[in-house]
Design a protein around this motif. Structure first.
Motif, mmCIF file in Angstrom:
data_model
loop_
_atom_site.group_PDB
_atom_site.id
_atom_site.type_symbol
_atom_site.label_atom_id
_atom_site.label_comp_id
_atom_site.label_asym_id
_atom_site.label_seq_id
_atom_site.Cartn_x
_atom_site.Cartn_y
_atom_site.Cartn_z
ATOM 1 N N MET A 161 0.836 -1.192 0.000
ATOM 2 C CA MET A 161 0.000 0.000 0.000
ATOM 3 C C MET A 161 0.878 1.252 0.000
ATOM 4 O O MET A 161 0.583 2.230 -0.705
ATOM 5 C CB MET A 161 -0.906 -0.006 1.235
ATOM 6 C CG MET A 161 -1.952 1.111 1.259
ATOM 7 S SD MET A 161 -3.261 0.871 0.041
ATOM 8 C CE MET A 161 -3.368 2.496 -0.683
ATOM 9 N N ALA A 162 1.942 1.228 0.782
ATOM 10 C CA ALA A 162 2.879 2.355 0.793
ATOM 11 C C ALA A 162 3.472 2.560 -0.593
ATOM 12 O O ALA A 162 3.598 3.696 -1.078
ATOM 13 C CB ALA A 162 3.985 2.109 1.818
ATOM 14 N N ASP A 163 3.836 1.471 -1.259
ATOM 15 C CA ASP A 163 4.372 1.505 -2.621
ATOM 16 C C ASP A 163 3.404 2.240 -3.545
ATOM 17 O O ASP A 163 3.782 3.127 -4.321
ATOM 18 C CB ASP A 163 4.589 0.063 -3.081
ATOM 19 C CG ASP A 163 5.017 -0.075 -4.531
ATOM 20 O OD1 ASP A 163 4.253 0.339 -5.420
ATOM 21 O OD2 ASP A 163 6.098 -0.625 -4.784
ATOM 22 N N THR A 164 2.125 1.888 -3.472
ATOM 23 C CA THR A 164 1.105 2.523 -4.318
ATOM 24 C C THR A 164 1.017 4.012 -4.050
ATOM 25 O O THR A 164 0.983 4.830 -4.978
ATOM 26 C CB THR A 164 -0.270 1.875 -4.082
ATOM 27 O OG1 THR A 164 -0.203 0.485 -4.405
ATOM 28 C CG2 THR A 164 -1.337 2.541 -4.921
ATOM 29 N N LEU A 165 0.974 4.397 -2.778
ATOM 30 C CA LEU A 165 0.840 5.803 -2.426
ATOM 31 C C LEU A 165 2.074 6.598 -2.829
ATOM 32 O O LEU A 165 1.966 7.730 -3.327
ATOM 33 C CB LEU A 165 0.581 5.941 -0.924
ATOM 34 C CG LEU A 165 -0.750 5.360 -0.427
ATOM 35 C CD1 LEU A 165 -0.823 5.414 1.097
ATOM 36 C CD2 LEU A 165 -1.938 6.104 -1.039
#
Length: 478
Positions: free
Chosen positions: A364-368
């Protein structure tokens, strides 16, 4: 193989803008900056002059001393006999510009000159003091250098950041049509389940993306060979290069601490409380030893911090607690590579063990990160924790990320007390199809890339100053 990248559109927009500034493309090592820049230049200019300051160290001398464009072009022409500098037809690419700070300074003078388009790329431009030892050596050799000759040309360059492939770019690489992606967008907009055939295929591709990451070399290894052993070899080389940068560009006193902070990321994320703790880096570790080292990794675009928020409200930045944070790798592939080759097989087989929480949170951090967002979460002393807080459609929205279909207890707590937390909507990603339960929207994890996190459009009405003047005169009796 040629990968379709978002940066291509950014480059086209830049070139089409009248009186555009020199362009500086920043980004993590091996994210594809050089390839996309050279491809764009070859397709859009009659002549391309490519300089790699890491491989062509002798060309650095062309930027020493006087910085006016005529002198630099004259120096380069003498060293690059086949290069053609034609006003309006030549694009000059300055690759690995972090190895020649004087070239960064020259962008101001190229901009003022205006005859050539300049594109600079660099992987460590955010690292404070990069190349200081080498710069000191040059200063001793070139005593006539002007003071401040390697300053950043503020106002004379356009800076953009390039990221590794996000999941949508990965879908493009796997020949996923726009029509299929449009179906996903429609399902999200209408909050209806994704058709089963597409849903299963997307989950399969998503797990492949998690296993491989977004760096082009690893993606190409997968697409060209279908062999995870080849992907493993690529990642071994990438991690080796990252660790080499820590030795090359960091101060000697910081090198062991930087490596220690980097190597500790997996075990930091494996903890129940994922808050980054310096004492867990090495026995007896304290912030005084590792604070600057962690900053180096962040400035090098290898990691991102996710800050604890004091409340569930906007603005997120204003509510962040500076010294309480989690640390995620800027690309999911980095974390998976650090966990070892066998982890890729576990991901593809759905057997993640104790690291599933760390992997899916980092995902999720990667996406953001790849959407240009800063990272925030909320954790209270009571143990309540919301994985992420995002600004979504003008509101602060908690986001929970689950590897499977587990219940999100903290979201349940916040939902029961809207008067206390002031939250109206929630999003939960997991092994689901699309569904809604009141204020809770559940989405399949592969849909993270569809979150629209662009700032809300604000249109300002023109103030009629003539009418105000007329009114003022009327009040004053004029």
């Amino acid at each position: 193989m040629i990968l379709r990248r978002r940066m291509s559109e950014t480059l086209k927009e830049w070139k089409g803008r009248p009186n555009h500034l020199p362009l500086v493309i920043m980004g993590i090592r091996q994210c594809g900056k050089t390839y996309i820049t050279r491809q764009f230049a070859e397709e859009n200019y009659k002549h391309v002059v490519y300089i790699n300051f890491f491989k062509q160290e002798e060309l650095k001398t062309a930027f020493y001393g006087s910085k006016d464009a005529d002198t630099i072009i004259l120096n380069l022409s003498a060293q690059m006999r086949s290069a053609k500098f034609v006003p309006g037809e030549t694009c000059i690419i300055l690759d690995e510009i972090q190895d020649c700070p004087e070239a960064r300074t020259s962008l101001k003078f190229f901009n003022e000159d205006g005859r050539y388009d300049i594109i600079a790329t660099g992987s460590l431009l955010g690292v404070q003091g990069y190349g200081q030892d080498e710069k000191k050596k040059r200063t001793r050799k070139a005593a006539k250098q002007n003071k401040g000759s390697s300053s950043v040309p503020v106002g004379y360059e356009q800076i953009v950041e390039m990221y590794p492939l996000d999941f949508e770019e990965f879908l493009w690489a796997n020949n996923m049509s726009e029509e299929i992606i449009d179906v996903l967008k429609r399902c999200l907009a209408e909050e209806i389940p994704v058709p089963e055939g597409i849903h299963v295929a997307m989950k399969t591709l998503f797990y492949r993306y998690v296993a491989v990451g977004g760096l082009p070399a690893a993606v190409n290894a997968l697409l060209e060979t279908g062999n995870m052993n080849e992907v493993n070899e690529v990642w071994k080389s990438i991690l080796k290069e990252y660790r080499s940068d820590m030795v090359k560009y960091a101060e000697d006193k910081d090198k062991p601490h930087i490596r220690a902070c980097f190597n500790a990321i997996p075990k930091q994320l494996a903890k129940e409380n994922k808050k980054y703790q310096y004492s867990k880096v090495e026995e007896g570790g304290r912030s005084v030893y590792y604070k600057d080292s962690l900053q180096w990794l962040e400035d090098a675009d290898i990691i991102r911090r996710c800050y604890n928020s004091s409340i569930t409200g906007l603005p997120l930045e204003g509510n962040a607690i500076d010294n309480v944070f989690k640390v995620y790798t800027a690309d999911i592939g980095i974390l998976v590579a650090m966990l070892g080759a066998a982890t890729r097989a576990d991901i593809l087989q759905g057997n993640l063990g104790g690291y599933k929480g760390a992997i899916f949170e980092n995902l999720m951090a990667d996406t953001l990160i790849k959407k240009g967002q800063s990272l925030y979460y909320l954790q209270k002393d009571s143990g309540m924790e919301l994985d992420f807080l995002i600004r979504y459609k003008g509101e602060c929205v908690p986001v929970e990320v689950k590897a499977k279909t587990a219940q999100a207890k903290s979201i349940a707590t916040v939902r029961k007390h809207p008067e206390k937390y002031g939250v109206k909507h929630f999003i939960k990603f997991g092994d689901y199809n699309i569904g809604r339960d009141g204020d809770l929207l559940t989405l399949p994890t592969y849909m993270q890339f569809l979150l629209d996190l662009e700032p809300e459009a604000v249109t300002l009405e023109r103030i009629d100053t003539e009418e105000l003047t007329r009114l003022a005169k009327e009040i004053l009796g004029k």
